[in-house]
Design a protein around this motif. Structure first.
Motif, PDB file in Angstrom:
ATOM      1  N   PRO A  26       0.835  -1.206   0.000  1.00  0.00           N
ATOM      2  CA  PRO A  26       0.000   0.000   0.000  1.00  0.00           C
ATOM      3  C   PRO A  26       0.866   1.251   0.000  1.00  0.00           C
ATOM      4  CG  PRO A  26       0.129  -0.894   2.210  1.00  0.00           C
ATOM      5  CD  PRO A  26       0.934  -1.831   1.335  1.00  0.00           C
ATOM      6  N   VAL A  27       0.327   2.348  -0.517  1.00  0.00           N
ATOM      7  CA  VAL A  27       1.056   3.604  -0.516  1.00  0.00           C
ATOM      8  C   VAL A  27       1.185   4.147   0.908  1.00  0.00           C
ATOM      9  CG1 VAL A  27       0.989   6.018  -1.278  1.00  0.00           C
ATOM     10  CG2 VAL A  27       0.400   4.179  -2.879  1.00  0.00           C
ATOM     11  N   SER A  28       0.118   4.025   1.694  1.00  0.00           N
ATOM     12  CA  SER A  28       0.113   4.530   3.067  1.00  0.00           C
ATOM     13  C   SER A  28       0.140   3.382   4.056  1.00  0.00           C
ATOM     14  CB  SER A  28      -1.143   5.380   3.315  1.00  0.00           C
ATOM     15  OG  SER A  28      -1.205   6.466   2.415  1.00  0.00           O
ATOM     16  N   SER A  29       0.814   3.566   5.160  1.00  0.00           N
ATOM     17  CA  SER A  29       0.855   2.541   6.201  1.00  0.00           C
ATOM     18  C   SER A  29      -0.506   2.430   6.881  1.00  0.00           C
ATOM     19  CB  SER A  29       1.928   2.869   7.242  1.00  0.00           C
ATOM     20  OG  SER A  29       1.633   4.106   7.882  1.00  0.00           O
ATOM     21  N   GLY A  30      -0.785   1.269   7.434  1.00  0.00           N
ATOM     22  CA  GLY A  30      -2.023   1.061   8.159  1.00  0.00           C
ATOM     23  C   GLY A  30      -3.178   0.567   7.315  1.00  0.00           C
ATOM     24  N   GLU A  31      -3.020   0.552   5.989  1.00  0.00           N
ATOM     25  CA  GLU A  31      -4.088   0.056   5.129  1.00  0.00           C
ATOM     26  C   GLU A  31      -4.086  -1.469   5.118  1.00  0.00           C
ATOM     27  OE1 GLU A  31      -6.355   1.884   3.954  1.00  0.00           O
ATOM     28  OE2 GLU A  31      -5.462   3.872   4.178  1.00  0.00           O
ATOM     29  N   GLU A  32      -5.235  -2.063   4.793  1.00  0.00           N
ATOM     30  CA  GLU A  32      -5.364  -3.517   4.725  1.00  0.00           C
ATOM     31  C   GLU A  32      -6.058  -3.922   3.434  1.00  0.00           C
ATOM     32  OE1 GLU A  32      -5.523  -5.132   9.297  1.00  0.00           O
ATOM     33  OE2 GLU A  32      -7.428  -4.572   8.348  1.00  0.00           O
ATOM     34  N   ALA A  33      -5.515  -4.947   2.779  1.00  0.00           N
ATOM     35  CA  ALA A  33      -6.142  -5.546   1.608  1.00  0.00           C
ATOM     36  C   ALA A  33      -7.127  -6.626   2.067  1.00  0.00           C
ATOM     37  CB  ALA A  33      -5.094  -6.135   0.685  1.00  0.00           C
ATOM     38  N   ARG A  34      -7.852  -7.205   1.129  1.00  0.00           N
ATOM     39  CA  ARG A  34      -8.932  -8.121   1.485  1.00  0.00           C
ATOM     40  C   ARG A  34      -8.996  -9.310   0.531  1.00  0.00           C
ATOM     41  NH1 ARG A  34     -14.199  -8.145  -0.605  1.00  0.00           N
ATOM     42  NH2 ARG A  34     -15.826  -9.048   0.729  1.00  0.00           N
ATOM     43  N   ALA A  44     -20.532 -21.441   3.097  1.00  0.00           N
ATOM     44  CA  ALA A  44     -19.328 -21.248   3.916  1.00  0.00           C
ATOM     45  C   ALA A  44     -18.587 -20.006   3.460  1.00  0.00           C
ATOM     46  CB  ALA A  44     -18.413 -22.462   3.828  1.00  0.00           C
ATOM     47  N   THR A  45     -17.821 -19.426   4.371  1.00  0.00           N
ATOM     48  CA  THR A  45     -17.055 -18.221   4.075  1.00  0.00           C
ATOM     49  C   THR A  45     -15.637 -18.335   4.627  1.00  0.00           C
ATOM     50  OG1 THR A  45     -19.060 -16.879   4.270  1.00  0.00           O
ATOM     51  CG2 THR A  45     -16.984 -15.710   4.302  1.00  0.00           C
ATOM     52  N   ALA A  46     -14.684 -17.852   3.842  1.00  0.00           N
ATOM     53  CA  ALA A  46     -13.311 -17.642   4.311  1.00  0.00           C
ATOM     54  C   ALA A  46     -12.960 -16.209   3.966  1.00  0.00           C
ATOM     55  CB  ALA A  46     -12.355 -18.616   3.647  1.00  0.00           C
ATOM     56  N   GLU A  47     -12.592 -15.410   4.959  1.00  0.00           N
ATOM     57  CA  GLU A  47     -12.364 -13.988   4.724  1.00  0.00           C
ATOM     58  C   GLU A  47     -11.162 -13.514   5.535  1.00  0.00           C
ATOM     59  OE1 GLU A  47     -14.948  -9.809   4.599  1.00  0.00           O
ATOM     60  OE2 GLU A  47     -15.829 -11.660   5.406  1.00  0.00           O
ATOM     61  N   LEU A  48     -10.354 -12.645   4.921  1.00  0.00           N
ATOM     62  CA  LEU A  48      -9.166 -12.140   5.605  1.00  0.00           C
ATOM     63  C   LEU A  48      -8.852 -10.721   5.149  1.00  0.00           C
ATOM     64  CD1 LEU A  48      -6.711 -12.826   7.470  1.00  0.00           C
ATOM     65  CD2 LEU A  48      -5.474 -13.437   5.368  1.00  0.00           C
ATOM     66  N   ASN A  49      -8.690  -9.829   6.111  1.00  0.00           N
ATOM     67  CA  ASN A  49      -8.101  -8.510   5.873  1.00  0.00           C
ATOM     68  C   ASN A  49      -6.658  -8.566   6.364  1.00  0.00           C
ATOM     69  OD1 ASN A  49     -10.627  -7.555   5.016  1.00  0.00           O
ATOM     70  ND2 ASN A  49     -11.197  -6.966   7.101  1.00  0.00           N
ATOM     71  N   TYR A  50      -5.718  -8.107   5.565  1.00  0.00           N
ATOM     72  CA  TYR A  50      -4.312  -8.262   5.935  1.00  0.00           C
ATOM     73  C   TYR A  50      -3.515  -7.006   5.598  1.00  0.00           C
ATOM     74  CZ  TYR A  50      -4.162  -9.540   0.969  1.00  0.00           C
ATOM     75  OH  TYR A  50      -4.307  -9.540  -0.394  1.00  0.00           O
ATOM     76  N   PRO A  51      -2.484  -6.711   6.414  1.00  0.00           N
ATOM     77  CA  PRO A  51      -1.693  -5.486   6.233  1.00  0.00           C
ATOM     78  C   PRO A  51      -0.580  -5.679   5.201  1.00  0.00           C
ATOM     79  CG  PRO A  51      -0.926  -6.656   8.153  1.00  0.00           C
ATOM     80  CD  PRO A  51      -2.094  -7.445   7.618  1.00  0.00           C
ATOM     81  N   LEU A  58     -17.412 -18.073  -5.012  1.00  0.00           N
ATOM     82  CA  LEU A  58     -17.115 -16.715  -5.463  1.00  0.00           C
ATOM     83  C   LEU A  58     -15.905 -16.224  -4.672  1.00  0.00           C
ATOM     84  CD1 LEU A  58     -17.852 -14.178  -7.099  1.00  0.00           C
ATOM     85  CD2 LEU A  58     -19.377 -13.512  -5.231  1.00  0.00           C
ATOM     86  N   LEU A  59     -14.819 -15.945  -5.375  1.00  0.00           N
ATOM     87  CA  LEU A  59     -13.553 -15.551  -4.737  1.00  0.00           C
ATOM     88  C   LEU A  59     -13.137 -14.179  -5.229  1.00  0.00           C
ATOM     89  CD1 LEU A  59     -10.982 -16.110  -3.090  1.00  0.00           C
ATOM     90  CD2 LEU A  59     -10.105 -17.397  -5.056  1.00  0.00           C
ATOM     91  N   THR A  60     -12.752 -13.317  -4.302  1.00  0.00           N
ATOM     92  CA  THR A  60     -12.389 -11.943  -4.634  1.00  0.00           C
ATOM     93  C   THR A  60     -11.116 -11.522  -3.901  1.00  0.00           C
ATOM     94  OG1 THR A  60     -14.682 -11.267  -5.033  1.00  0.00           O
ATOM     95  CG2 THR A  60     -13.115  -9.536  -4.488  1.00  0.00           C
ATOM     96  N   PHE A  61     -10.232 -10.842  -4.620  1.00  0.00           N
ATOM     97  CA  PHE A  61      -9.067 -10.169  -4.029  1.00  0.00           C
ATOM     98  C   PHE A  61      -9.181  -8.680  -4.343  1.00  0.00           C
ATOM     99  CE2 PHE A  61      -7.544 -14.492  -4.769  1.00  0.00           C
ATOM    100  CZ  PHE A  61      -6.891 -14.788  -3.576  1.00  0.00           C
ATOM    101  N   THR A  62      -9.058  -7.827  -3.319  1.00  0.00           N
ATOM    102  CA  THR A  62      -9.100  -6.380  -3.537  1.00  0.00           C
ATOM    103  C   THR A  62      -7.930  -5.712  -2.813  1.00  0.00           C
ATOM    104  OG1 THR A  62     -10.542  -5.999  -1.620  1.00  0.00           O
ATOM    105  CG2 THR A  62     -11.609  -6.360  -3.743  1.00  0.00           C
ATOM    106  N   THR A  63      -7.567  -4.525  -3.295  1.00  0.00           N
ATOM    107  CA  THR A  63      -6.415  -3.813  -2.740  1.00  0.00           C
ATOM    108  C   THR A  63      -6.724  -3.127  -1.416  1.00  0.00           C
ATOM    109  OG1 THR A  63      -6.989  -1.878  -4.083  1.00  0.00           O
ATOM    110  CG2 THR A  63      -5.342  -3.408  -4.987  1.00  0.00           C
ATOM    111  N   ASN A  64      -8.011  -3.052  -1.042  1.00  0.00           N
ATOM    112  CA  ASN A  64      -8.364  -2.442   0.235  1.00  0.00           C
ATOM    113  C   ASN A  64      -9.653  -3.053   0.764  1.00  0.00           C
ATOM    114  OD1 ASN A  64      -9.333  -0.145   2.224  1.00  0.00           O
ATOM    115  ND2 ASN A  64      -7.209   0.342   1.689  1.00  0.00           N
TER     116      ASN A  64
END
Length: 313
Positions: A140-148, A173-180, A206-212
């Protein structure tokens, strides 16, 4: 453009059965390479999206030669955000389809969804993995942000992410993660599936990757590299099957299930091509009319799903 790819892995333990994986999970195959609509095969981003704002879609995905340590492949997928007049469009990659229905990032008209009638925008999954593993490098450009990352196993319905009220009843069922930030390194992530339902019939994922993690959050040029996505099926599930069912076999037009406990729930029978050939209510004796060959019995009983291989002689 998404081409249907499905890989199966044969494993042996108590029995042998195919385990479904997501197509092109190593991102080695690409469509329209170098063009504005470049996308990894079997995956989609904004350029193949739907909705009233889809004509304004920008390219936010491309092939990368930066691969995770130990990879046998040559490429990964680079997903990145863009900023237009201070408005952030998160990078977004899915095995479903992106709907762009509003210029407001957090609008309910913006979502990813499984188009179950179109294999270009949906991924069939009739089995029950225990977890999902992927490799990521998040910058990420800024610290503290999390992708998903979010994976939702669902039944035969055009499921949405974020999950709306209509989709919620179709969730298995769901598998979900927010990560720094991964601080410039590749990191392996493993996320378990939570089989809380309320649906109990897996048909698609349904699988998704996002930058935030937040729609419109972060900055322009936030970036994730994704590589080697894998569905994990633990052997403990097989051990549970051994304890529950002593024996499963076919004889004279019937499938016999020897069990320590009373049986309830549902079953499905698949041939070796993965085609469903029979389904019904689970019992100790299942009448069937099957040709000679190898079949797989999948049961859904007491919130446990099990798969058995049997032969018809």
């Amino acid at each position: 453009m998404r081409e249907k790819l499905l890989f199966t892995i044969l494993l042996s333990s108590f029995t042998i059965y195919s385990q479904q994986q997501i197509g092109n999970s190593g991102f080695e195959q690409w469509d329209n390479l170098g063009a504005p609509n470049e996308e990894p095969s079997n995956w989609n981003s904004f350029k193949t999206g739907s909705g009233s704002f889809s004509s304004f879609a920008s390219k936010q995905i491309e092939q990368s030669t930066d691969v995770r340590p130990g990879s046998s492949g040559s490429y990964s997928s680079k997903v990145y955000s863009v900023s237009t007049f201070g408005i952030i469009a998160n990078g977004n990659m899915t095995i479903g389809r992106i709907n762009m229905g509003s210029a407001t990032a957090a609008s309910s008209e913006n979502y990813n969804y499984s188009v179950v009638s179109d294999t270009n925008f949906s991924e069939a999954l009739t089995q029950s993995p225990d977890s999902i593993v992927f490799w990521v490098k998040y910058t990420p450009v800024s610290s503290g942000e999390e992708a998903r990352m979010k994976a939702a196993i669902h039944d035969d319905y055009e499921f949405r992410d974020p999950t709306d009220a209509n989709s919620a009843t179709h969730l298995v069922a769901t598998a979900e993660l927010n990560y720094p930030s991964t601080s410039g390194s590749w990191v392996r992530k493993s996320v378990p599936f939570d089989y809380s339902g309320p649906s109990t019939t897996p048909e698609f994922i349904l699988l998704t990757f996002t930058t935030n993690k937040t729609p419109g959050g972060g900055d322009g040029n936030d970036e994730i590299l994704i590589d080697d996505v894998e569905l994990i099926y633990n052997s403990v599930s097989i051990q549970e099957s051994i304890q529950k069912f002593n024996k499963v076999y076919h004889s004279y037009g019937n499938i016999f299930i020897e069990s320590n406990d009373p049986l309830n729930g549902e079953y499905k029978i698949f041939n070796t091509s993965g085609v469903e050939v029979q389904k019904g209510s689970l019992s100790n004796v299942i009448k069937c009319n099957l040709k000679h060959g190898i079949y797989y019995l999948k049961t859904n009983s007491d919130d446990h799903q099990r798969t058995f291989k049997f032969f018809v002689n």
